[in-house]
Scaffold this motif. Structure first.
Motif, PDB file in Angstrom:
ATOM      1  N   GLU A 735       0.815  -1.230   0.000  1.00 20.99           N
ATOM      2  CA  GLU A 735       0.000   0.000   0.000  1.00 20.99           C
ATOM      3  C   GLU A 735       0.845   1.275   0.000  1.00 20.99           C
ATOM      4  O   GLU A 735       0.621   2.193  -0.784  1.00 20.99           O
ATOM      5  CB  GLU A 735      -0.924  -0.004   1.232  1.00 20.99           C
ATOM      6  CG  GLU A 735      -1.650   1.311   1.419  1.00 20.99           C
ATOM      7  CD  GLU A 735      -2.341   1.395   2.797  1.00 20.99           C
ATOM      8  OE1 GLU A 735      -2.883   2.463   3.096  1.00 20.99           O
ATOM      9  OE2 GLU A 735      -2.325   0.391   3.561  1.00 20.99           O
ATOM     10  N   LYS A 736       1.879   1.314   0.844  1.00 22.71           N
ATOM     11  CA  LYS A 736       2.622   2.586   0.963  1.00 22.71           C
ATOM     12  C   LYS A 736       3.434   2.917  -0.285  1.00 22.71           C
ATOM     13  O   LYS A 736       3.886   4.045  -0.439  1.00 22.71           O
ATOM     14  CB  LYS A 736       3.525   2.566   2.198  1.00 22.71           C
ATOM     15  CG  LYS A 736       4.593   1.489   2.188  1.00 22.71           C
ATOM     16  CD  LYS A 736       5.509   1.663   3.402  1.00 22.71           C
ATOM     17  CE  LYS A 736       6.370   0.448   3.618  1.00 22.71           C
ATOM     18  NZ  LYS A 736       7.236   0.602   4.787  1.00 22.71           N
ATOM     19  N   TYR A 737       3.632   1.934  -1.161  1.00 24.94           N
ATOM     20  CA  TYR A 737       4.415   2.219  -2.375  1.00 24.94           C
ATOM     21  C   TYR A 737       3.528   2.642  -3.544  1.00 24.94           C
ATOM     22  O   TYR A 737       4.029   3.085  -4.581  1.00 24.94           O
ATOM     23  CB  TYR A 737       5.227   0.984  -2.791  1.00 24.94           C
ATOM     24  CG  TYR A 737       6.091   0.427  -1.684  1.00 24.94           C
ATOM     25  CD1 TYR A 737       6.978   1.256  -0.981  1.00 24.94           C
ATOM     26  CD2 TYR A 737       6.011  -0.920  -1.324  1.00 24.94           C
ATOM     27  CE1 TYR A 737       7.765   0.746   0.055  1.00 24.94           C
ATOM     28  CE2 TYR A 737       6.796  -1.432  -0.302  1.00 24.94           C
ATOM     29  CZ  TYR A 737       7.659  -0.599   0.388  1.00 24.94           C
ATOM     30  OH  TYR A 737       8.438  -1.109   1.404  1.00 24.94           O
ATOM     31  N   LEU A 738       2.200   2.455  -3.399  1.00 23.85           N
ATOM     32  CA  LEU A 738       1.308   2.733  -4.543  1.00 23.85           C
ATOM     33  C   LEU A 738       1.476   4.149  -5.075  1.00 23.85           C
ATOM     34  O   LEU A 738       1.542   4.372  -6.280  1.00 23.85           O
ATOM     35  CB  LEU A 738      -0.156   2.503  -4.151  1.00 23.85           C
ATOM     36  CG  LEU A 738      -0.598   1.040  -4.046  1.00 23.85           C
ATOM     37  CD1 LEU A 738      -2.028   0.964  -3.509  1.00 23.85           C
ATOM     38  CD2 LEU A 738      -0.509   0.328  -5.393  1.00 23.85           C
ATOM     39  N   ILE A 739       1.565   5.147  -4.156  1.00 23.80           N
ATOM     40  CA  ILE A 739       1.601   6.539  -4.642  1.00 23.80           C
ATOM     41  C   ILE A 739       2.867   6.835  -5.442  1.00 23.80           C
ATOM     42  O   ILE A 739       2.914   7.773  -6.217  1.00 23.80           O
ATOM     43  CB  ILE A 739       1.465   7.587  -3.499  1.00 23.80           C
ATOM     44  CG1 ILE A 739       2.511   7.325  -2.423  1.00 23.80           C
ATOM     45  CG2 ILE A 739       0.060   7.606  -2.943  1.00 23.80           C
ATOM     46  CD1 ILE A 739       2.659   8.476  -1.453  1.00 23.80           C
ATOM     47  N   TYR A 740       3.927   6.003  -5.256  1.00 22.08           N
ATOM     48  CA  TYR A 740       5.151   6.217  -6.042  1.00 22.08           C
ATOM     49  C   TYR A 740       5.134   5.358  -7.304  1.00 22.08           C
ATOM     50  O   TYR A 740       5.482   5.808  -8.391  1.00 22.08           O
ATOM     51  CB  TYR A 740       6.392   5.858  -5.219  1.00 22.08           C
ATOM     52  CG  TYR A 740       6.442   6.563  -3.894  1.00 22.08           C
ATOM     53  CD1 TYR A 740       6.740   7.933  -3.824  1.00 22.08           C
ATOM     54  CD2 TYR A 740       6.175   5.878  -2.712  1.00 22.08           C
ATOM     55  CE1 TYR A 740       6.775   8.593  -2.612  1.00 22.08           C
ATOM     56  CE2 TYR A 740       6.206   6.536  -1.489  1.00 22.08           C
ATOM     57  CZ  TYR A 740       6.501   7.889  -1.445  1.00 22.08           C
ATOM     58  OH  TYR A 740       6.531   8.555  -0.255  1.00 22.08           O
ATOM     59  N   ALA A 741       4.717   4.093  -7.121  1.00 22.13           N
ATOM     60  CA  ALA A 741       4.842   3.149  -8.233  1.00 22.13           C
ATOM     61  C   ALA A 741       3.797   3.399  -9.319  1.00 22.13           C
ATOM     62  O   ALA A 741       4.100   3.363 -10.513  1.00 22.13           O
ATOM     63  CB  ALA A 741       4.735   1.718  -7.720  1.00 22.13           C
ATOM     64  N   MET A 742       2.564   3.676  -8.914  1.00 27.39           N
ATOM     65  CA  MET A 742       1.493   3.768  -9.915  1.00 27.39           C
ATOM     66  C   MET A 742       1.687   4.913 -10.930  1.00 27.39           C
ATOM     67  O   MET A 742       1.526   4.698 -12.124  1.00 27.39           O
ATOM     68  CB  MET A 742       0.120   3.862  -9.239  1.00 27.39           C
ATOM     69  CG  MET A 742      -0.341   2.532  -8.636  1.00 27.39           C
ATOM     70  SD  MET A 742      -0.098   1.104  -9.698  1.00 27.39           S
ATOM     71  CE  MET A 742      -1.727   0.443  -9.827  1.00 27.39           C
ATOM     72  N   PRO A 743       2.042   6.141 -10.471  1.00 30.95           N
ATOM     73  CA  PRO A 743       2.251   7.196 -11.473  1.00 30.95           C
ATOM     74  C   PRO A 743       3.358   6.839 -12.468  1.00 30.95           C
ATOM     75  O   PRO A 743       3.262   7.128 -13.662  1.00 30.95           O
ATOM     76  CB  PRO A 743       2.648   8.419 -10.643  1.00 30.95           C
ATOM     77  CG  PRO A 743       2.151   8.134  -9.273  1.00 30.95           C
ATOM     78  CD  PRO A 743       2.168   6.646  -9.101  1.00 30.95           C
ATOM     79  N   MET A 744       4.427   6.172 -11.970  1.00 36.10           N
ATOM     80  CA  MET A 744       5.513   5.772 -12.881  1.00 36.10           C
ATOM     81  C   MET A 744       4.997   4.764 -13.900  1.00 36.10           C
ATOM     82  O   MET A 744       5.315   4.834 -15.083  1.00 36.10           O
ATOM     83  CB  MET A 744       6.651   5.137 -12.092  1.00 36.10           C
ATOM     84  CG  MET A 744       7.504   6.165 -11.413  1.00 36.10           C
ATOM     85  SD  MET A 744       9.216   5.645 -11.499  1.00 36.10           S
ATOM     86  CE  MET A 744      10.050   7.117 -10.964  1.00 36.10           C
TER      87      MET A 744
END
Length: 878
Positions: A735-744
């Motif tokens: 969950e905590k990585y979604l905001i970084y990984a998804m836009p990329m």
């Protein structure tokens, strides 16, 4: 006080000092140049071009000035190249104009090396400026030089035009200028041009300009003229011009294959004459022409036989088939022109080798038709007293084993096999033995194994004889022993699907022992022998069966001890260090194969696990030695170990993590980085949620890698799929990585959906990228399945569907992407359930794309589509 470097620096002296034999003088000079460049770039570049243009200055300082100038405009790494381009474009226009004027002036210098350097620099500047619509009068001013009387100006100008065509892409130059360049170049090649330096420069320039000549080659008159001039140049009295002209023909054969029909008879006559009577450098290019035609026809026929019949834009003209009766005898003659010591020299390339390579390509192009043309030569020459005939016959036979059908070859091979086994032991000539071992390897590679339909050539009756001969031959001189290892490699590979009944099993101990003995030979450093022995040992282990597991087990301590000994070595010279690194790489590679074999067998799992601690300790010590190749091999071995050890591997993570991070940070040696990313995937599968404590560090590094412009692009697709592996391993903790990984992922997806590309290489890369992105989405969706947090993924669903629709509409994805894409559609439905139903039903993907995949011939695509359909129907009915 700021020490500004001013123009009074004696540039000439500094440039000469920078080439001094004395280290200190050299270092000081290099420092001054670096400082001058950093503090006053326009002044620095201007001084260099003035030096280059000044006839009073020594040739050495002028040449170095030009070289530094060239390196200030271009670099190998793409990101550095872009920086230098921008830096040049940002310079003051007056300074650039002065530099360019000096460069053009230098083309008329009496000093040849200075003219040549200047040509290269002009082309580099043109490569930056012409695509930006700058320097519009360059081509015009070069062309006006062609009418000069002095040959040296003509020669330098033609050389510049050649380099310019290498640096600038054809789209950037308008057709009118292309016509003028080609006219100037072809006129310079004409036999009426009295100066041979001019004619040579023109011929070499044409080689680079061929990519610009699409329109001209479509016009019969212009094409006839160009072809006539090229063919005439192959008859020049100057050997360099003849060679350059044949190089043009080779380039034409691949670029304009479909325009050659009317010239083939003449080209055959010219090439045959060169092969039979010209200097070797010319004859080699003449053979290369036919090899190149084979490459073209093999590609076209491959496309014919694949399902995309309509895709082949170019018809096959069957030039090779038509030329066969004359081409094959010409190539067979070349096989008799061997050099005495060609087997010992790794880089050797001569007429006989080129002829044999071409014969092999001809066999792949025409298949069965070649056999009756070659066999009489083989049968007649194989028993002659002169070693050259026996070697040529063996080489000819070995060359035609790939291409013709097994039905056609099997009867011949059955007769030849005993003869070859006997020659490998008894023939007095090392050349003949070397080629015989190579030919046996080709027999085992192409006519043995589960894929071959005919009755097996290797039976339980002759298997022992074959092995006895190969193992004996592995004690022969290094070049013969290396080929014998190669033959054993393919023999073992043919039994990879043998199940529980490999004919090699009874001899397994002897084979392993013999290969280990080869690795310890005093002369194992020659002819790549040690490397070949380890590669063969790996293949023998990889293709072994459960029954021989205990023998593979005995290898573990043996190889570990050898690796341990390499780590204990004291002070070594650079050369010894190089050799030690090579050996460490081979030993780690060998352990990797052993780990994969034993870790996967029930009978050996437990006894193998006793060694993992020591093994891991050795690998960690290997990382302390700084060498990229060894790091790659050790990383791969650790990946295999993690896979075999499963969750138990977590006890090594604390020690191993620093090396994992080092690998992920290794931009320069990007292969190491790519392999490390793969190992992260192995760790995720092995450790599952036990990898969680290390994920912050790993994710931070992966995100950095993605946003770096220094990392080679080939590493980016596996990084995306690695996101998927991590999410599968740690589930909702992602969950905590979604905001970084998804836009990329989203921006990469947008980019990759709209790459319309005519360039095959770029399309392959784009498909790898798409697949990586889809694997990430798939892993993330599956990771969150049946977690209370699935709703966090809802905002991303429209974008994912949009991406799938765009891929479907783009019509240029390959089968792998298709399979992964339709799988992601299923994952969306499966994870997000009823909430995603309406969205999915509105997408094209859930209708046309899914229907197309359900009807696919590819079982993997169909399987993926079946599962997607079930997942979607559950959602729809809900």
């Amino acid at each position: 006080m700021n020490r500004r470097v001013n123009m009074s620096l004696d540039v000439t002296q500094v440039l000469l000092s920078a080439q001094s034999a004395d280290g200190t003088t050299r270092k000081l000079a290099e420092e001054s140049l670096k400082q001058f460049q950093e503090q006053n770039l326009p002044g620095f570049l201007f001084s260099l071009s003035s030096e280059l243009a000044n006839e009073e200055k020594p040739e050495e300082s002028r040449r170095l000035a030009g070289l530094i100038l060239k390196n200030a405009l271009d670099a190998k790494e793409q990101h550095r190249k872009n920086e230098l381009f921008q830096r040049w474009l940002a310079l003051d226009a007056n300074v650039k104009a002065q530099i360019k004027a000096l460069l053009l002036q230098t083309l008329s210098s009496p000093a040849a090396s200075t003219r040549s350097t200047s040509s290269q620099v002009i082309a580099k500047v043109a490569g930056i400026e012409i695509p930006q619509k700058q320097w519009p009068d360059l081509i015009g001013s070069l062309l006006s030089n062609i009418h000069q009387v002095q040959p040296n100006v003509k020669q330098a100008t033609l050389e510049t035009l050649g380099y310019l065509c290498e640096e600038v892409s054809p789209e950037a130059v308008d057709q009118d200028q292309v016509n003028k360049i080609l006219t100037a170049v072809v006129q310079g090649m004409n036999a009426s041009e009295g100066n041979s330096d001019v004619r040579l420069a023109a011929t070499r320039a044409l080689y680079n300009a061929l990519g610009f000549a699409q329109v001209n080659f479509s016009n019969d008159m212009e094409r006839d003229y160009i072809m006539r001039v090229v063919c005439e140049a192959t008859q020049s009295p100057e050997v360099k011009i003849r060679q350059a002209a044949f190089e043009c023909l080779v380039a034409i054969s691949s670029t304009y294959y479909d325009k050659l029909a009317t010239y083939m008879q003449d080209i055959f006559n010219i090439t045959a004459k060169a092969v039979r009577g010209d200097e070797e450098s010319v004859a080699l290019q003449a053979i290369e022409f036919w090899s190149s035609i084979c490459d073209e026809e093999i590609d076209i026929l491959d496309e014919y036989s694949s399902e995309f019949t309509a895709d082949s834009d170019v018809p096959c003209y069957y030039f090779i088939k038509q030329a066969l009766p004359a081409l094959v005898p010409m190539l067979l003659e070349t096989l008799l022109k061997q050099e005495e010591d060609q087997d010992l020299d790794e880089g050797a390339w001569n007429l006989a080798m080129a002829g044999g390579t071409c014969l092999g390509l001809v066999a792949r192009t025409v298949g069965d038709d070649i056999v009756p043309l070659v066999m009489p030569f083989v049968e007649e020459s194989i028993t002659k007293p002169d070693w050259r005939h026996r070697e040529a016959a063996t080489y000819a036979f070995g060359s035609i084993l790939e291409g013709p059908s097994a039905d056609k070859l099997a009867p011949l091979v059955n007769v030849a096999l005993n003869f070859m086994l006997s020659a490998l032991v008894k023939d007095p000539s090392n050349h003949v033995k070397d080629t015989t071992a190579w030919t046996l390897g080709r027999i085992f590679e192409f006519l043995h194994g589960s894929a071959v339909e005919t009755a097996p050539i290797i039976t339980s009756e002759n298997c022992q004889q074959i092995l006895t001969v190969l193992l004996q031959s592995m004690k022969d001189v290094p070049n013969v022993a290396e080929k014998a290892c190669g033959a054993l490699y393919f023999l073992a590979q043919g039994y990879v699907d043998a199940g529980s009944a490999s004919p090699l099993a009874p001899f397994f101990q002897d084979i392993v022992q013999s290969l280990l003995s080869v690795t310890h030979r005093e002369d194992a450093g020659e002819s790549r022998l040690r490397t070949a022995a380890y590669e063969t040992l790996n293949e023998v282990v990889r293709c072994s069966i459960e029954e021989t597991g205990p023998i593979v087990m005995q290898l573990v301590p043996v190889i570990m001890l050898e690796l341990h000994q390499t780590l204990e070595a004291g002070k070594l010279s650079t050369d010894e260090r190089e050799k030690r690194s090579e050996l460490q790489g081979l030993l780690c590679g060998c352990l990797q194969v052993i780990i994969q074999k034993l870790g996967g067998m029930e009978s050996t799992k437990y006894s193998f696990s006793q060694y993992t601690d020591q093994m891991m300790e050795l690998f960690l010590r290997v990382f302390a030695c700084r060498n990229a190749t060894v790091h790659e091999e050790a990383m791969l071995a650790i990946g295999a170990l993690a896979y075999a050890a499963g969750p138990n591997f977590s006890k090594y993570m604390a020690q191993f993590y620093q090396y994992l991070e080092m690998g992920l940070q290794n931009f320069e040696e990007y292969q190491v980085c790519a392999i490390t990313v793969g190992v992260v995937g192995d760790l995720c599968r092995a450790l599952e949620d036990k990898i969680l404590p290390f994920c912050d560090g790993i994710m931070t590094q992966l995100l950095k890698d993605l946003s770096s412009n220094q990392l080679h692009r080939s590493v980016k697709p596996p990084i995306f799929s690695c996101f998927g592996d991590i999410s599968l391993a740690i589930g909702e903790n992602f969950e905590k990585y979604l905001i970084y990984a998804m836009p990329m992922l989203q921006s990469a997806a947008d980019l990759s959906a709209h790459t319309a590309s005519a360039d095959d290489e770029l399309l392959d890369y784009t498909n790898q990228l798409r697949n990586g992105i889809l694997e990430a989405y798939s892993g993330i969706l599956q990771g969150f399945k049946s977690s209370p947090k699935t709703q966090l993924l809802m905002p991303y669903a429209p974008h994912i569907l949009h991406f799938l629709d765009a891929l479907y509409n783009g019509k240029d994805m390959d089968d792998t992407v298709m399979k992964t894409a339709i799988g992601v559609l299923g994952d969306l439905a499966d994870t997000l359930g009823v909430h995603a139903g309406p969205m999915i039903n509105q997408s094209i993907s859930s209708k046309k794309f899914l229907e197309e995949c359900l009807a696919s011939d590819d079982p993997l695509i169909k399987e993926s589509a079946d599962w997607a359909m079930i997942a979607i129907s559950r959602v729809a009915s809900g």
